[in-house]
Design a protein around this motif. Structure first.
Motif, PDB file in Angstrom:
ATOM      1  N   LYS A  37       0.851  -1.184   0.000  1.00  0.00           N
ATOM      2  CA  LYS A  37       0.000   0.000   0.000  1.00  0.00           C
ATOM      3  C   LYS A  37       0.885   1.232   0.000  1.00  0.00           C
ATOM      4  O   LYS A  37       1.903   1.274   0.691  1.00  0.00           O
ATOM      5  CB  LYS A  37      -0.887   0.009   1.240  1.00  0.00           C
ATOM      6  CG  LYS A  37      -2.000  -0.984   1.213  1.00  0.00           C
ATOM      7  CD  LYS A  37      -2.876  -0.770   2.428  1.00  0.00           C
ATOM      8  CE  LYS A  37      -4.073  -1.673   2.386  1.00  0.00           C
ATOM      9  NZ  LYS A  37      -4.958  -1.453   3.537  1.00  0.00           N
ATOM     10  N   SER A  44       0.148   4.013   1.233  1.00  0.00           N
ATOM     11  CA  SER A  44       0.045   4.692   2.527  1.00  0.00           C
ATOM     12  C   SER A  44       1.003   4.112   3.564  1.00  0.00           C
ATOM     13  O   SER A  44       1.308   4.769   4.562  1.00  0.00           O
ATOM     14  CB  SER A  44      -1.387   4.625   3.043  1.00  0.00           C
ATOM     15  OG  SER A  44      -1.795   3.278   3.178  1.00  0.00           O
ATOM     16  N   ASP A  45       1.504   2.900   3.336  1.00  0.00           N
ATOM     17  CA  ASP A  45       2.444   2.278   4.270  1.00  0.00           C
ATOM     18  C   ASP A  45       3.887   2.714   4.038  1.00  0.00           C
ATOM     19  O   ASP A  45       4.748   2.459   4.879  1.00  0.00           O
ATOM     20  CB  ASP A  45       2.376   0.752   4.165  1.00  0.00           C
ATOM     21  CG  ASP A  45       1.047   0.194   4.635  1.00  0.00           C
ATOM     22  OD1 ASP A  45       0.330   0.915   5.357  1.00  0.00           O
ATOM     23  OD2 ASP A  45       0.724  -0.948   4.267  1.00  0.00           O
ATOM     24  N   ARG A  98       1.119  14.124   0.953  1.00  0.00           N
ATOM     25  CA  ARG A  98       1.962  14.124   2.152  1.00  0.00           C
ATOM     26  C   ARG A  98       2.674  15.453   2.331  1.00  0.00           C
ATOM     27  O   ARG A  98       2.884  15.899   3.448  1.00  0.00           O
ATOM     28  CB  ARG A  98       3.000  13.006   2.071  1.00  0.00           C
ATOM     29  CG  ARG A  98       2.412  11.623   1.988  1.00  0.00           C
ATOM     30  CD  ARG A  98       2.701  10.821   3.228  1.00  0.00           C
ATOM     31  NE  ARG A  98       2.162   9.484   3.105  1.00  0.00           N
ATOM     32  CZ  ARG A  98       2.881   8.394   3.054  1.00  0.00           C
ATOM     33  NH1 ARG A  98       4.199   8.457   3.129  1.00  0.00           N
ATOM     34  NH2 ARG A  98       2.315   7.221   2.947  1.00  0.00           N
ATOM     35  N   GLU A 129       0.132  10.724  -4.009  1.00  0.00           N
ATOM     36  CA  GLU A 129       0.391  10.393  -2.605  1.00  0.00           C
ATOM     37  C   GLU A 129       1.511  11.272  -2.048  1.00  0.00           C
ATOM     38  O   GLU A 129       1.429  11.759  -0.919  1.00  0.00           O
ATOM     39  CB  GLU A 129       0.750   8.911  -2.471  1.00  0.00           C
ATOM     40  CG  GLU A 129       0.991   8.452  -1.065  1.00  0.00           C
ATOM     41  CD  GLU A 129      -0.253   8.434  -0.190  1.00  0.00           C
ATOM     42  OE1 GLU A 129      -0.097   8.544   1.039  1.00  0.00           O
ATOM     43  OE2 GLU A 129      -1.376   8.307  -0.729  1.00  0.00           O
TER      44      GLU A 129
END
Length: 82
Positions: A5, A7-8, A79, A75
């Motif tokens: 992922k 997000s990881d 961030r 992503e």
């Protein structure tokens, strides 16, 4: 291929992933360009053959690679804005 992922991953890992996906996208684009040139040549010289339609199978694959590269970029941007 191991899928993780986004997000990881950390920001540094995301940047590495973006660079990797970008180089894969460029490689596939060059390959498809070469295949299109070859298919045009083959069509002119020999008529319609399998080589003439071969790039049509690789264009969707390149689109998915481009899309995954954009997801990584989004992503990273999300961030940075946080």
């Amino acid at each position: 291929m191991k899928t993780t992922k986004l997000s990881d991953l950390s920001v540094d890992e995301l940047k590495k992933e973006e660079k990797k996906r970008s180089s894969i996208h460029i490689s596939y684009s060059v390959l498809i360009g070469f295949m299109i040139g070859t298919s045009i040549y083959a069509t002119v010289k020999h008529g319609l053959t399998f080589v003439s339609i071969l790039p049509l199978f690789f264009i969707p694959m390149n689109w998915f690679i481009w899309k995954s590269k954009k997801e990584v970029s989004k992503e990273i941007q999300s961030r940075k804005s946080n």
